[in-house]
Write a protein that holds these residues in place. Structure first.
Motif, PDB file in Angstrom:
ATOM      1  N   LYS A 129       0.834  -1.196   0.000  1.00 41.95           N
ATOM      2  CA  LYS A 129       0.000   0.000   0.000  1.00 41.95           C
ATOM      3  C   LYS A 129       0.870   1.248   0.000  1.00 41.95           C
ATOM      4  CE  LYS A 129      -3.962  -2.019   2.420  1.00 41.95           C
ATOM      5  NZ  LYS A 129      -4.860  -1.904   3.605  1.00 41.95           N
ATOM      6  N   ALA A 130       0.446   2.199  -0.765  1.00 45.98           N
ATOM      7  CA  ALA A 130       1.179   3.461  -0.789  1.00 45.98           C
ATOM      8  C   ALA A 130       1.057   4.143   0.571  1.00 45.98           C
ATOM      9  CB  ALA A 130       0.612   4.372  -1.876  1.00 45.98           C
ATOM     10  N   PRO A 131       2.128   4.732   1.049  1.00 49.83           N
ATOM     11  CA  PRO A 131       2.059   5.404   2.352  1.00 49.83           C
ATOM     12  C   PRO A 131       1.070   6.556   2.318  1.00 49.83           C
ATOM     13  CG  PRO A 131       4.084   5.982   1.188  1.00 49.83           C
ATOM     14  CD  PRO A 131       3.448   4.883   0.404  1.00 49.83           C
ATOM     15  N   ARG A 132       0.366   6.743   3.430  1.00 52.56           N
ATOM     16  CA  ARG A 132      -0.595   7.837   3.523  1.00 52.56           C
ATOM     17  C   ARG A 132       0.130   9.176   3.591  1.00 52.56           C
ATOM     18  NH1 ARG A 132      -5.794   7.177   5.386  1.00 52.56           N
ATOM     19  NH2 ARG A 132      -5.611   8.928   6.834  1.00 52.56           N
ATOM     20  N   GLY A 133      -0.488  10.158   2.963  1.00 44.39           N
ATOM     21  CA  GLY A 133       0.080  11.493   3.021  1.00 44.39           C
ATOM     22  C   GLY A 133      -0.257  12.176   4.337  1.00 44.39           C
ATOM     23  N   LYS A 134       0.361  13.300   4.560  1.00 46.95           N
ATOM     24  CA  LYS A 134       0.121  14.080   5.771  1.00 46.95           C
ATOM     25  C   LYS A 134      -0.097  15.531   5.383  1.00 46.95           C
ATOM     26  CE  LYS A 134       2.903  11.209   8.900  1.00 46.95           C
ATOM     27  NZ  LYS A 134       4.028  11.220   9.872  1.00 46.95           N
ATOM     28  N   ILE A 135      -0.987  16.187   6.098  1.00 50.05           N
ATOM     29  CA  ILE A 135      -1.272  17.589   5.842  1.00 50.05           C
ATOM     30  C   ILE A 135      -1.725  18.239   7.146  1.00 50.05           C
ATOM     31  CG2 ILE A 135      -3.697  17.191   5.225  1.00 50.05           C
ATOM     32  CD1 ILE A 135      -3.464  19.429   3.188  1.00 50.05           C
ATOM     33  N   ARG A 143     -14.716  13.418  17.903  1.00 47.74           N
ATOM     34  CA  ARG A 143     -15.134  12.265  17.104  1.00 47.74           C
ATOM     35  C   ARG A 143     -15.043  12.523  15.597  1.00 47.74           C
ATOM     36  NH1 ARG A 143     -21.423  11.375  18.294  1.00 47.74           N
ATOM     37  NH2 ARG A 143     -20.858  12.070  20.391  1.00 47.74           N
ATOM     38  N   TRP A 144     -15.210  13.784  15.192  1.00 46.09           N
ATOM     39  CA  TRP A 144     -15.211  14.079  13.769  1.00 46.09           C
ATOM     40  C   TRP A 144     -13.806  14.211  13.215  1.00 46.09           C
ATOM     41  CZ3 TRP A 144     -19.499  12.559  12.130  1.00 46.09           C
ATOM     42  CH2 TRP A 144     -20.673  12.742  12.860  1.00 46.09           C
ATOM     43  N   THR A 145     -12.903  14.801  13.968  1.00 47.67           N
ATOM     44  CA  THR A 145     -11.523  14.848  13.490  1.00 47.67           C
ATOM     45  C   THR A 145     -10.938  13.438  13.434  1.00 47.67           C
ATOM     46  OG1 THR A 145     -10.702  15.255  15.745  1.00 47.67           O
ATOM     47  CG2 THR A 145     -11.164  17.180  14.374  1.00 47.67           C
ATOM     48  N   LYS A 146     -11.324  12.586  14.374  1.00 47.08           N
ATOM     49  CA  LYS A 146     -10.873  11.196  14.337  1.00 47.08           C
ATOM     50  C   LYS A 146     -11.456  10.473  13.128  1.00 47.08           C
ATOM     51  CE  LYS A 146     -10.301  10.813  19.355  1.00 47.08           C
ATOM     52  NZ  LYS A 146     -10.805  10.186  20.608  1.00 47.08           N
ATOM     53  N   TRP A 147     -12.736  10.747  12.837  1.00 44.26           N
ATOM     54  CA  TRP A 147     -13.372  10.104  11.688  1.00 44.26           C
ATOM     55  C   TRP A 147     -12.672  10.491  10.394  1.00 44.26           C
ATOM     56  CZ3 TRP A 147     -15.569  11.295   7.071  1.00 44.26           C
ATOM     57  CH2 TRP A 147     -16.363  10.310   6.473  1.00 44.26           C
ATOM     58  N   ILE A 148     -12.317  11.771  10.267  1.00 41.48           N
ATOM     59  CA  ILE A 148     -11.629  12.242   9.067  1.00 41.48           C
ATOM     60  C   ILE A 148     -10.305  11.513   8.888  1.00 41.48           C
ATOM     61  CG2 ILE A 148     -10.434  14.239   8.079  1.00 41.48           C
ATOM     62  CD1 ILE A 148     -12.660  15.986   9.263  1.00 41.48           C
ATOM     63  N   ASN A 149      -9.553  11.352   9.981  1.00 37.36           N
ATOM     64  CA  ASN A 149      -8.261  10.691   9.881  1.00 37.36           C
ATOM     65  C   ASN A 149      -8.383   9.185   9.682  1.00 37.36           C
ATOM     66  OD1 ASN A 149      -6.127  12.686  10.083  1.00 37.36           O
ATOM     67  ND2 ASN A 149      -6.909  13.146  12.105  1.00 37.36           N
ATOM     68  N   GLU A 150      -9.488   8.614  10.133  1.00 38.68           N
ATOM     69  CA  GLU A 150      -9.677   7.178   9.940  1.00 38.68           C
ATOM     70  C   GLU A 150     -10.207   6.843   8.549  1.00 38.68           C
ATOM     71  OE1 GLU A 150     -12.284   6.082  13.063  1.00 38.68           O
ATOM     72  OE2 GLU A 150     -10.755   6.201  14.649  1.00 38.68           O
ATOM     73  N   VAL A 176      -5.665  11.097   3.763  1.00 38.28           N
ATOM     74  CA  VAL A 176      -4.415  11.554   4.381  1.00 38.28           C
ATOM     75  C   VAL A 176      -4.628  11.756   5.875  1.00 38.28           C
ATOM     76  CG1 VAL A 176      -3.607  12.703   2.281  1.00 38.28           C
ATOM     77  CG2 VAL A 176      -4.975  13.987   3.937  1.00 38.28           C
ATOM     78  N   ASP A 177      -3.533  11.833   6.594  1.00 38.23           N
ATOM     79  CA  ASP A 177      -3.582  12.149   8.018  1.00 38.23           C
ATOM     80  C   ASP A 177      -3.551  13.670   8.176  1.00 38.23           C
ATOM     81  OD1 ASP A 177      -3.538   9.450   8.784  1.00 38.23           O
ATOM     82  OD2 ASP A 177      -1.362   9.376   8.617  1.00 38.23           O
ATOM     83  N   VAL A 178      -4.537  14.186   8.884  1.00 41.01           N
ATOM     84  CA  VAL A 178      -4.662  15.633   9.028  1.00 41.01           C
ATOM     85  C   VAL A 178      -4.342  16.044  10.461  1.00 41.01           C
ATOM     86  CG1 VAL A 178      -6.149  17.641   8.715  1.00 41.01           C
ATOM     87  CG2 VAL A 178      -6.503  15.606   7.303  1.00 41.01           C
ATOM     88  N   ALA A 218       3.219  27.637  10.161  1.00 40.72           N
ATOM     89  CA  ALA A 218       1.889  27.797   9.570  1.00 40.72           C
ATOM     90  C   ALA A 218       1.448  26.492   8.914  1.00 40.72           C
ATOM     91  CB  ALA A 218       1.906  28.921   8.544  1.00 40.72           C
ATOM     92  N   PRO A 219       0.171  26.159   8.997  1.00 38.27           N
ATOM     93  CA  PRO A 219      -0.328  24.917   8.395  1.00 38.27           C
ATOM     94  C   PRO A 219      -0.327  24.979   6.870  1.00 38.27           C
ATOM     95  CG  PRO A 219      -2.140  26.183   9.305  1.00 38.27           C
ATOM     96  CD  PRO A 219      -0.885  26.881   9.717  1.00 38.27           C
ATOM     97  N   ASP A 220      -0.440  23.808   6.261  1.00 40.95           N
ATOM     98  CA  ASP A 220      -0.431  23.737   4.795  1.00 40.95           C
ATOM     99  C   ASP A 220      -1.693  24.346   4.195  1.00 40.95           C
ATOM    100  OD1 ASP A 220       1.989  22.122   4.801  1.00 40.95           O
ATOM    101  OD2 ASP A 220       0.715  20.508   5.571  1.00 40.95           O
ATOM    102  N   LEU A 221      -2.827  24.097   4.829  1.00 44.07           N
ATOM    103  CA  LEU A 221      -4.118  24.551   4.306  1.00 44.07           C
ATOM    104  C   LEU A 221      -4.749  25.523   5.298  1.00 44.07           C
ATOM    105  CD1 LEU A 221      -6.376  24.256   2.157  1.00 44.07           C
ATOM    106  CD2 LEU A 221      -7.300  22.392   3.547  1.00 44.07           C
ATOM    107  N   ILE A 222      -5.123  26.699   4.812  1.00 45.63           N
ATOM    108  CA  ILE A 222      -5.696  27.728   5.674  1.00 45.63           C
ATOM    109  C   ILE A 222      -7.114  28.036   5.212  1.00 45.63           C
ATOM    110  CG2 ILE A 222      -5.509  30.128   6.444  1.00 45.63           C
ATOM    111  CD1 ILE A 222      -2.496  29.903   6.043  1.00 45.63           C
ATOM    112  N   ALA A 223      -8.062  27.919   6.117  1.00 46.71           N
ATOM    113  CA  ALA A 223      -9.446  28.300   5.836  1.00 46.71           C
ATOM    114  C   ALA A 223      -9.678  29.686   6.424  1.00 46.71           C
ATOM    115  CB  ALA A 223     -10.419  27.284   6.445  1.00 46.71           C
TER     116      ALA A 223
END
Length: 220
Positions: free
Chosen positions: A41-47, A68-75, A79-81, A104-109
């Protein structure tokens, strides 16, 4: 070089097949030399990405960055956020601190155009045109359907720096008209803006509640 690599791989497969076939002509049972391996499996990305802190997460649910929602996103996401909390009403100060400390983070909202323009002027933002053209599976089509999104995200160098979304228009205020007052003044329910103002004026000046006083328009 890519064709050469594929050719070498195919040659190795053919050689192995001939070797196994030659061994099978012997009457003596031969141990199996085949092995089964699962595809790697290709390694998961990180952001890392900002998330607005509004103080609205109950203590039993965790925090804005761990719930619970941030965990759901990472599961379940690709990618791992790592989420970085940014106070909603102090985002400028927080982002300036993060950029100054090179964290600073990679993605800024961010909604504030002043902050976005400041980051662009400081050359802190990366243009997204090539990234979207190469990797986008949905947003590229969205930009074609809603070209205004691209226009809103472009800076004065002609490049795209922002990603937006299309939201439906939801009324924030609702006006209620008292039908008993309409009946009292022998009026019809307004269907145009002019009719609405005429009804509002009649409510204010013609004493629909019968108290002998003019009614304030705020009570409509």
């Amino acid at each position: 070089m890519r064709r050469k690599g594929i050719f070498v791989m195919l040659s190795m497969v053919l050689m192995g097949t001939v070797f196994i076939g030659a061994c099978s002509n012997d009457n003596t049972p031969q141990p199996s030399t085949s092995t089964s391996t699962e595809p790697t499996k290709a390694p998961r990305g990180k952001i890392s990405a900002t998330i607005y802190e509004r103080g609205d997460v109950p203590k039993e649910e965790g925090s804005k960055t761990e719930n619970r929602w941030t965990k759901w996103i990472n599961e379940n996401g690709p990618v791992d956020v790592t989420f970085v909390s940014v106070p909603r009403w102090e985002s400028a100060q927080k982002l300036n601190t993060l950029f100054a400390s090179d964290s600073a983070p990679d993605l800024i909202a961010e909604y504030d155009s002043v902050i976005k323009n400041q980051l662009y002027a400081q050359k802190q933002l990366m243009p997204l045109d090539d990234v979207i053209d190469k990797y986008s599976t949905v947003y590229k089509e969205t930009l074609q359907t809603y070209p205004k999104l691209r226009q809103l995200g472009i800076q004065d160098d002609g490049k795209l720096y922002g990603i937006g979304k299309v939201s439906e228009v939801v009324p924030q205020h609702i006006l209620y008209i008292r039908t008993d007052w309409l009946k009292k003044l022998n009026l019809q329910k307004p269907t145009t803006l002019d009719e609405f103002f005429a009804v509002a004026r009649a409510f204010a000046e013609n004493d629909p509640d019968g108290n002998g006083k003019k009614t304030l328009t705020e009570s409509i």
